[in-house]
Enzyme design. Structure first.
Site, PDB file in Angstrom:
ATOM      1  N   ARG A 199       4.793  13.276 -33.870  1.00  0.00           N
ATOM      2  CA  ARG A 199       6.184  12.699 -34.223  1.00  0.00           C
ATOM      3  C   ARG A 199       6.868  13.566 -35.278  1.00  0.00           C
ATOM      4  O   ARG A 199       7.878  13.802 -35.519  1.00  0.00           O
ATOM      5  CB  ARG A 199       5.882  11.306 -34.534  1.00  0.00           C
ATOM      6  CG  ARG A 199       5.665  10.724 -33.341  1.00  0.00           C
ATOM      7  CD  ARG A 199       5.803   9.280 -33.392  1.00  0.00           C
ATOM      8  NE  ARG A 199       5.776   8.522 -32.079  1.00  0.00           N
ATOM      9  CZ  ARG A 199       5.121   7.052 -31.771  1.00  0.00           C
ATOM     10  NH1 ARG A 199       4.758   6.541 -33.140  1.00  0.00           N
ATOM     11  NH2 ARG A 199       5.185   6.724 -30.710  1.00  0.00           N
ATOM     12  N   LYS A 203      -0.188  -2.333 -14.500  1.00  0.00           N
ATOM     13  CA  LYS A 203       0.225  -3.493 -13.950  1.00  0.00           C
ATOM     14  C   LYS A 203       1.344  -3.484 -13.187  1.00  0.00           C
ATOM     15  O   LYS A 203       2.445  -2.708 -13.962  1.00  0.00           O
ATOM     16  CB  LYS A 203       0.218  -4.678 -15.090  1.00  0.00           C
ATOM     17  CG  LYS A 203      -1.073  -5.058 -15.593  1.00  0.00           C
ATOM     18  CD  LYS A 203      -0.727  -6.095 -16.317  1.00  0.00           C
ATOM     19  CE  LYS A 203      -2.194  -6.912 -16.925  1.00  0.00           C
ATOM     20  NZ  LYS A 203      -1.852  -7.843 -17.900  1.00  0.00           N
ATOM     21  N   GLY A 254       3.793   6.764 -22.817  1.00  0.00           N
ATOM     22  CA  GLY A 254       2.380   6.286 -23.345  1.00  0.00           C
ATOM     23  C   GLY A 254       1.233   7.415 -22.608  1.00  0.00           C
ATOM     24  O   GLY A 254       1.006   8.366 -22.739  1.00  0.00           O
ATOM     25  N   GLY A 282       8.493   2.930 -25.094  1.00  0.00           N
ATOM     26  CA  GLY A 282       9.434   1.883 -24.698  1.00  0.00           C
ATOM     27  C   GLY A 282      10.802   2.390 -24.572  1.00  0.00           C
ATOM     28  O   GLY A 282      11.456   2.047 -23.570  1.00  0.00           O
TER      29      GLY A 282
HETATM   30  P1  AMP Z   1       0.072   1.499 -18.402  1.00  0.00           P
HETATM   31  O1  AMP Z   1       0.018   1.169 -20.138  1.00  0.00           O
HETATM   32  O2  AMP Z   1       0.630   0.173 -17.847  1.00  0.00           O
HETATM   33  O3  AMP Z   1       0.768   2.724 -18.159  1.00  0.00           O
HETATM   34  O4  AMP Z   1      -1.432   1.514 -18.046  1.00  0.00           O
HETATM   35  C1  AMP Z   1      -2.344   2.651 -18.406  1.00  0.00           C
HETATM   36  C2  AMP Z   1      -3.816   1.935 -18.133  1.00  0.00           C
HETATM   37  O5  AMP Z   1      -3.902   1.663 -16.922  1.00  0.00           O
HETATM   38  C3  AMP Z   1      -4.746   3.168 -18.574  1.00  0.00           C
HETATM   39  O6  AMP Z   1      -5.290   2.914 -19.709  1.00  0.00           O
HETATM   40  C4  AMP Z   1      -5.676   3.084 -17.454  1.00  0.00           C
HETATM   41  O7  AMP Z   1      -6.961   3.112 -17.709  1.00  0.00           O
HETATM   42  C5  AMP Z   1      -5.335   1.752 -16.749  1.00  0.00           C
HETATM   43  N1  AMP Z   1      -5.647   1.940 -15.217  1.00  0.00           N
HETATM   44  C6  AMP Z   1      -5.218   2.673 -14.427  1.00  0.00           C
HETATM   45  N2  AMP Z   1      -5.809   2.527 -13.256  1.00  0.00           N
HETATM   46  C7  AMP Z   1      -6.649   1.294 -13.266  1.00  0.00           C
HETATM   47  C8  AMP Z   1      -7.403   0.813 -12.309  1.00  0.00           C
HETATM   48  N3  AMP Z   1      -7.533   1.067 -11.188  1.00  0.00           N
HETATM   49  N4  AMP Z   1      -8.079  -0.236 -12.759  1.00  0.00           N
HETATM   50  C9  AMP Z   1      -8.002  -0.752 -14.155  1.00  0.00           C
HETATM   51  N5  AMP Z   1      -7.061  -0.107 -15.017  1.00  0.00           N
HETATM   52  C10 AMP Z   1      -6.377   0.915 -14.705  1.00  0.00           C
END
Ligand code: AMP
Length: 419
Positions: free
Chosen positions: A35, A221, A377, A400
């Site tokens: 950064r 999610k 991220g 974000g």
């Molecule tokens: P996000 O911050 O929503 O982009 O989520 C990223 C996180 O999702 C990473 O830390 C991954 O380890 C997790 N992730 C991706 N695929 C899976 C999965 N199939 N089961 C559990 N966690 C997951």
């Protein structure tokens, strides 16, 4: 609107809002200076024109004055990267900051202490009692908004020009990221290079789109990505759904997902997104197979199975080889690509293969002239882990802020300057 390339900063005193919210270890060593590096071109341009600089930033989430979050920790690194001895004001608003700003000569730089030592920066009251009444809360909020204006006015009084180069906080209407701009006329406020590059990259993807446009949405999610997916469904040709979200979609379609991550309250939403994709003629690309594990660990036993036939006691932690092929074909035929979120638990080497395959397909497409934007991220961590960041057209520094920008929201930090 002024642009940094054309602006002559000679003789100007420039307040530059940067995002130097870098990670520090327990001894206050910087563990990743990305950064700081990202803002250096802007700072150097001002100095080479003969301007002087007052740097404002936040660090962490202090609840008040707290030495742990002092920007003093990062002062030596800024001096080193700029090649100029940067001075420091122990407080961002007081007489010392004002006098040191006033004394700056062309080519000199002052770093102010953490702006978030004051609640006014964020404009939100701190330390409200649990039993505060609605009236007390409303009064405290109003007072803090007034303080925020005062803080913005005070910071503005230090300088003749305002430059915002803090893309990471562009989605916040804080004193130093947005409100301060009200105290400069249109000819004396502008974006820094980083901010301009981020805006250009997102607008190239969302507004001046070369087609086909493919978005790859991964991560854990659906709930955290709904707004983005909905906005993208009005813009993309192909939408690839990957990562943990896969299993909510698979279950909604009647598949067996074992103990894979799933948001049971979002099954209807998944179905409505599938319908929306159909209505909008968007090619929604879902996984067909998965790499499954018998527990959530890098050393778990694994097998490849159809994504809708995951046995009890097993969970999908990455996509399988058929899906890798299917995704790669779509990606390699795209002219615009947006990647947000890994296809699996890429932190475990044994479940990083799908994300790596997606990264490789993006590299191929980019090599053939596609524009690729990676951001938000974990996908940035992914391209860094695989050593392919420099093969992407643009890797965003915003978490974000980038996500809200892609959701189609107007970011206060951008609006404050370009209206
Ligand atoms: P996000 O911050 O929503 O982009 O989520 C990223 C996180 O999702 C990473 O830390 C991954 O380890 C997790 N992730 C991706 N695929 C899976 C999965 N199939 N089961 C559990 N966690 C997951």
């Amino acid at each position: 609107m002024q642009t940094i390339d054309k602006f002559d900063f000679s003789g100007q005193k420039v307040f530059v809002r940067v995002d130097f919210n870098v990670p520090l270890d327990e001894k206050f060593n910087i563990t990743d200076d990305t950064r700081i590096r990202a803002a250096i071109p802007t700072l150097k341009k001002i100095l080479s024109d003969g301007g002087s600089i007052i740097i404002g930033s936040h660090l962490g989430r202090p609840k008040g004055i707290d030495a742990k979050y002092s920007l003093k920790h990062i002062l030596p690194r800024i001096s080193e990267l700029l090649g100029v001895e940067v001075s420091f004001a122990d407080d961002c608003l007081g007489d010392e900051a004002f006098e040191k700003s006033a004394a700056l000569q062309g080519g000199q730089v002052l770093l102010l202490e953490n702006l978030r030592f004051y609640a006014a920066e964020e404009g939100k009251p701190r330390g409200l009692k649990d039993d505060a009444s609605d009236e007390e809360i409303a009064a405290a909020k109003k007072a803090e908004k007034a303080n925020q204006k005062e803080m913005a006015k005070r910071l503005a009084s230090f300088a003749t020009v305002y430059v915002n180069d803090a893309f990471g906080t562009a989605h916040r209407a804080h004193a130093s990221t947005a409100i301060i701009a009200d105290y400069f006329d249109a000819n004396h406020k502008l974006f820094g290079y980083l901010m301009q590059n981020e805006i250009d990259a997102v607008e190239k993807v969302l507004k001046n789109t070369a087609r086909p446009f493919t978005a790859i949405m991964g991560g854990s999610k659906v709930s955290s990505k709904i707004d983005i997916i909905e906005n993208l469904l009005t813009k993309v040709d192909n939408l690839i759904i990957a990562g943990g979200m896969t299993y909510t979609f698979t279950k909604a379609l009647g598949g067996n997902i074992g103990k894979s991550i799933c948001e049971d309250d979002k099954l209807d939403l998944a179905l409505s997104l599938i319908q929306k994709a159909k209505d909008n003629n968007v090619n929604l690309v879902l996984a067909v197979d998965a790499k499954i594990a018998d527990n959530f660990s890098n050393d778990a036993n694994t097998q490849f199975v159809p994504v809708n036939a995951i046995p009890e006691g097993w969970e999908g932690l990455d996509i399988g080889p058929e899906t890798e092929k299917k995704f790669a074909e779509v990606i390699e035929n795209s002219k615009t690509i947006l990647w947000n979120g890994p296809t699996g638990v890429f932190e475990f080497d044994n479940f990083a293969g799908g994300s790596k395959a997606v990264g490789k397909a993006i590299v191929t497409a980019t090599g053939k002239g596609a524009f690729s934007l990676v951001g938000g991220g974990d996908s940035v961590a992914c391209v860094n882990k695989f050593g392919i960041a420099d093969k992407m057209s643009y890797v965003s520094t915003g978490g974000g802020a980038l996500l809200e920008f892609i959701e189609g929201k107007e970011l206060p930090g951008i609006k404050a300057i370009r209206g």
